[in-house]
Scaffold this motif. Structure first.
Motif, PDB file in Angstrom:
ATOM      1  N   ARG A  27      39.847  26.064  27.116  1.00 52.32           N
ATOM      2  CA  ARG A  27      40.595  26.593  26.007  1.00 52.32           C
ATOM      3  C   ARG A  27      39.939  27.924  25.416  1.00 52.32           C
ATOM      4  NH1 ARG A  27      39.164  21.094  22.861  1.00 52.32           N
ATOM      5  NH2 ARG A  27      37.431  21.391  24.759  1.00 52.32           N
ATOM      6  N   TYR A  28      38.877  28.419  25.583  1.00 54.81           N
ATOM      7  CA  TYR A  28      38.525  29.745  25.477  1.00 54.81           C
ATOM      8  C   TYR A  28      39.180  30.874  26.237  1.00 54.81           C
ATOM      9  CZ  TYR A  28      36.622  30.758  30.203  1.00 54.81           C
ATOM     10  OH  TYR A  28      36.506  31.027  31.617  1.00 54.81           O
ATOM     11  N   TYR A  32      45.200  29.872  29.279  1.00 56.94           N
ATOM     12  CA  TYR A  32      45.234  28.493  29.349  1.00 56.94           C
ATOM     13  C   TYR A  32      45.816  27.517  28.190  1.00 56.94           C
ATOM     14  CZ  TYR A  32      43.263  23.515  29.136  1.00 56.94           C
ATOM     15  OH  TYR A  32      43.131  22.322  28.915  1.00 56.94           O
ATOM     16  N   ARG A  33      45.556  28.008  27.098  1.00 57.04           N
ATOM     17  CA  ARG A  33      46.040  27.554  25.849  1.00 57.04           C
ATOM     18  C   ARG A  33      47.569  27.604  25.901  1.00 57.04           C
ATOM     19  NH1 ARG A  33      41.576  30.301  23.254  1.00 57.04           N
ATOM     20  NH2 ARG A  33      43.111  31.810  22.333  1.00 57.04           N
ATOM     21  N   ARG A  36      48.889  25.078  28.603  1.00 55.99           N
ATOM     22  CA  ARG A  36      48.598  23.729  28.049  1.00 55.99           C
ATOM     23  C   ARG A  36      49.812  23.201  26.948  1.00 55.99           C
ATOM     24  NH1 ARG A  36      43.902  21.508  23.984  1.00 55.99           N
ATOM     25  NH2 ARG A  36      45.036  22.806  22.683  1.00 55.99           N
ATOM     26  N   PHE A  42      47.226  18.024  27.148  1.00 53.74           N
ATOM     27  CA  PHE A  42      46.113  18.160  28.101  1.00 53.74           C
ATOM     28  C   PHE A  42      46.371  17.202  29.412  1.00 53.74           C
ATOM     29  CE2 PHE A  42      42.080  16.513  29.713  1.00 53.74           C
ATOM     30  CZ  PHE A  42      41.695  17.442  30.574  1.00 53.74           C
ATOM     31  N   GLU A  89      44.034  14.957  18.878  1.00 58.30           N
ATOM     32  CA  GLU A  89      43.450  16.267  18.743  1.00 58.30           C
ATOM     33  C   GLU A  89      41.793  16.094  17.832  1.00 58.30           C
ATOM     34  OE1 GLU A  89      45.362  18.811  20.173  1.00 58.30           O
ATOM     35  OE2 GLU A  89      43.688  20.076  19.470  1.00 58.30           O
ATOM     36  N   PRO A 327      34.825  26.400  23.642  1.00 54.12           N
ATOM     37  CA  PRO A 327      36.148  26.806  23.418  1.00 54.12           C
ATOM     38  C   PRO A 327      36.194  28.071  22.602  1.00 54.12           C
ATOM     39  CG  PRO A 327      36.017  24.432  22.908  1.00 54.12           C
ATOM     40  CD  PRO A 327      34.437  24.668  23.358  1.00 54.12           C
TER      41      PRO A 327
END
Ligand code: CP3
Length: 347
Positions: A27-28, A32-33, A36, A42, A89, A327
């Protein structure tokens, strides 16, 4: 093909200290975010080999990393055993059918890796192709003990009361569960190796909760069974295996005696101490505190230098964090880390 990461695990000379980072795809990274989001969540991302490949490659494309790691999760196995994995979440992993009776443990079926977990081996094949020998691919699993903690607790836990209660009260059931998991993991890792994984790692995130005797009986014994049971050579390549017990610094000697090639360290132990205790026997991976990445680039470089200078000699060190990257870390700081490791370790 000669890779610094593989050579370091085999304690051969490398041109510089190789580095990869636990949770390097995560998530960093804004990309990627975005992927996703495209996958929906995920778990759907893990179950889609093309998208899993895409996120595996993101940190490889962005940084000068020495290894890629399969994008997946350790909880795919309990999911395939019918426990119903979901991620809510902000709360981490949960199971809709946890192991909350002795009967549920007895009835637990070993999954057929080639069927229920084919999305994982398919992802390994797709990633291997995409990597095209740029860097080696690490396959992975959770340890039987660590998987059992999630399966019995029904998710993450604060005090691990249920799983430790079961261990003390019904050790025979606990062993039955751990043994089924170990057998499944052997098939799972062999499947990843046959699909192209160049090395494998066992994550024992919660082994450090145990005392010495229960660590040996309920965690290390089963990791040793896995180390013995997996293919250590495939198509002429040696497949190194690394064990990571978070909080396992007290038992490094025993871990190193498991037959593994590498021992991954969290940040609570000094590299030179670890090396004096076990360094001749195995390679070492680690062990920068992940929170160093919250500091300035100058401080990150200073801490990298410190870790590198603790390690004696030119063979057998894979740089990594002592646990996964958080993250909210600035991706620019990850770049500072990777480049500093290479810059300061040139032979
Ligand atoms: O290292 C990598 O880049 C490869 C991918 C990887 C993930 N999980 C992706 C992931 C690996 C190797 C794991 C292993 C894993 N999963 C472990 C062992 C290592 C460790 O961290 O101790 C454990 C205990 C798990 C179980 C798990 N999965 C938890 C507790 C969580 C929630 C964590 C959190 O920070 O929210 C996950 C989810 C997970 N696995 C994420 C990623 C990138 C975050 C999911 C998201 O995108 O929201």
């Amino acid at each position: 093909m000669s890779f610094d990461y593989i050579n370091a695990l085999l304690k051969k000379i490398t041109s510089r200290t190789p580095i990869w980072v636990m949770r390097q795809a995560g998530r960093y990274l804004p990309e990627y975010r975005a992927t996703r989001k495209q996958a929906g969540d995920f778990l759907s991302l893990c179950k889609n080999p093309e998208l899993a490949c895409e996120v595996t490659m993101q940190p490889i494309d962005r940084f000068d990393l020495d290894a890629a790691i399969l994008f997946s999760d350790i909880l795919t196995i309990p999911d395939a055993m019918g426990l119903g994995l979901y991620f809510s979440e902000g709360e981490g992993p949960k199971f809709s059918n946890p192991l909350n009776t002795l009967a549920s443990i007895k009835q637990l079926k070993k999954p057929n890796v080639g069927n229920e977990l084919s999305y994982v081996t398919d992802a390994v094949s797709v990633i291997t192709k995409a990597l095209n020998n740029k860097v080696p691919l690490i396959g992975f699993t959770g340890s039987p003990w660590t998987l059992a903690t999630y399966m019995v607790e029904g998710g993450s836990s604060k005090n691990f009361a249920k799983v430790k209660g079961l261990m003390y009260e019904n050790p025979a059931h606990m062993h039955q569960l751990l043994d089924k998991l170990a057998d499944t993991i052997i098939d799972y890792l062999n499947g990843q190796i046959q699909s192209g994984a160049d090395s494998v790692m066992i994550f024992d995130t919660w082994g450090g909760l145990l005392n010495k005797q229960s660590y040996e009986d309920f965690s290390l014994q089963y990791m040793t069974k896995i180390v013995d049971g997996i293919k250590r050579e495939f198509h002429g390549k040696i497949i190194p295996v690394t064990l990571f017990t978070k909080g396992g610094a007290m038992w490094l000697e025993q871990i190193a005696n498991s037959g593994c090639d590498g021992v991954a360290l969290d940040w609570t132990v000094e590299l030179n101490d670890a090396q004096q205790r076990i360094g001749a026997k195995v390679a070492l991976q680690g062990n920068l505190d992940p929170c160093v990445l919250y500091a300035s680039p100058e401080k990150i470089r200073e801490e990298v230098k410190k870790i590198l200078s603790q390690f004696q000699g030119d063979t057998g060190h894979v740089f990594n964090l002592g646990h996964g990257i958080s993250p909210d870390v600035n991706p620019e700081h990850m770049k500072v880390l990777v480049d500093a490791v290479h810059e300061f370790s040139k032979r």
